[in-house]
Design an enzyme around this catalytic site. Sequence first.
Site, mmCIF file in Angstrom:
data_model
loop_
_atom_site.group_PDB
_atom_site.id
_atom_site.type_symbol
_atom_site.label_atom_id
_atom_site.label_comp_id
_atom_site.label_asym_id
_atom_site.label_seq_id
_atom_site.Cartn_x
_atom_site.Cartn_y
_atom_site.Cartn_z
ATOM 1 N N PRO A 113 0.782 -1.244 0.000
ATOM 2 C CA PRO A 113 0.000 0.000 0.000
ATOM 3 C C PRO A 113 0.812 1.292 0.000
ATOM 4 O O PRO A 113 0.241 2.370 0.104
ATOM 5 C CB PRO A 113 -0.805 -0.127 1.292
ATOM 6 C CG PRO A 113 0.092 -0.886 2.208
ATOM 7 C CD PRO A 113 0.865 -1.846 1.351
ATOM 8 N N GLY A 114 2.130 1.189 -0.084
ATOM 9 C CA GLY A 114 2.919 2.395 -0.329
ATOM 10 C C GLY A 114 3.717 2.932 0.848
ATOM 11 O O GLY A 114 4.286 4.021 0.759
ATOM 12 N N ASP A 177 10.256 -5.745 -2.331
ATOM 13 C CA ASP A 177 9.705 -6.218 -1.067
ATOM 14 C C ASP A 177 8.694 -7.291 -1.469
ATOM 15 O O ASP A 177 7.527 -6.997 -1.722
ATOM 16 C CB ASP A 177 9.050 -5.045 -0.316
ATOM 17 C CG ASP A 177 8.582 -5.454 1.065
ATOM 18 O OD1 ASP A 177 9.343 -6.107 1.772
ATOM 19 O OD2 ASP A 177 7.440 -5.106 1.425
ATOM 20 N N CYS A 230 9.021 -10.166 4.875
ATOM 21 C CA CYS A 230 8.729 -10.182 6.320
ATOM 22 C C CYS A 230 8.506 -11.620 6.756
ATOM 23 O O CYS A 230 7.611 -11.908 7.529
ATOM 24 C CB CYS A 230 7.548 -9.282 6.654
ATOM 25 S SG CYS A 230 6.017 -9.761 5.866
#
Lengths: 302, 111
Positions: A113-114, A177, A230
Amino acid sequence: MIQASDPFETYDFIPQKDALLDSLYSPLPPYLRINTLKTNEQKAFEIIQKEGIELTPIPNVPFFYRAAWEKGLGHALSYKVGLFYPQALSSALPVLALALRPQDIILDMCAAPGGKTTYMAQLTGDSSLIVANDRNIGRLTSLTSNIKRLGITCVVVSSISGEQFPPQERFHKVLLDAPCSGEGKYRLDREGRVLFRAEGHTNLPAIQKGLIVRAFDTLIPGGTLVYSTCTLNPMENEDVITYLLKKRPAMVVPWSPPLMSHPGVLEFNGRAFSKEVRHARRFYPHEIDSVGFFVAKIIKPR
Amino acid sequence: MVRQHPCLHEICNLKIQNAGLPAIRILGRHLKPTTQFAQLFGPMATKRVLRLEWDDLRDLAKVGEIRLKKRLANGFYLVNSQEFFWGFSLVKEGERLISYLSKQMKSALLS
């Protein structure tokens, strides 16, 4: 004492694993990043504090604060007007590893989402050129709304499948990511069951390998790629880096993160990884009080 | 509105969804600067800035119109309160201030 279940049973490389398992019963503390593109840090800090949100700065992680408030941070007026972005502390790490400079041309390959995109814009004073890409068109709404809320002008949004991203060498910096199993976010309920475990049968390592090769191909010679996830799973981390090293003339380089970390693991379940992955960094939730992360900094030789 | 960058042309052949911030919207037959534009350029404005008390700003957001304490020239003004720009509003007949604040800003102010 609750009997701890162990979602990381085969991960004998985790330091002080009992401490990690104990920590999983408590929620992660909230953090936020002050946005300096609308006003200066001191003024934003004062406005946020005035609303009743207690802030504690995080040393060596620019603009990040630990936050304490009785409500969800998204309800704050200062959030709605774009003075801060609630963000996990560890998501600052891949952005810091990129060592951004103003005027860099940057690709954020899986941007929505930025949070990291907008941090990159902030660190370059809104003066770089960032292509924020995400294949999931539904998730672009949150990306675009965050860009607007934070007042960023240097971001261009695209929606191309990462593996199909045009491979021309044009970016100084690329952040991948990657989509992952999210083990670094795991929390346990009172019965020791994992909350919010990603379900499904997607072959994540295969996707990650496709993405990392294409991300590398978009770099100019001398450019920097940061690969992050993550998750704690070596098959989604060190194995993906090893795959890239076999396919392309990439170099994993050391970097000094501002939070406690450990080197990449060299072997897992009888599978040996490239020795270069020791330069990658692993961050464990119980040591950094945030989401567990893996970050590797990779250079394309000139 | 996209930040000028010497290499902007290098990404022109990508399939772009959107770029930068929306600066202007068409409102009827007029062009209206967006709230994002107001917030970005507000601090540089040297005229047509209207500073309101916090309660007056909330009233403006709630009711849609307030009466000004002193007369001003008619036209659009950048609305500032608590050192922050909230968007635009229109002065009519010298003392009527009509809200042109965005839905997002209204909902933020009234929450």
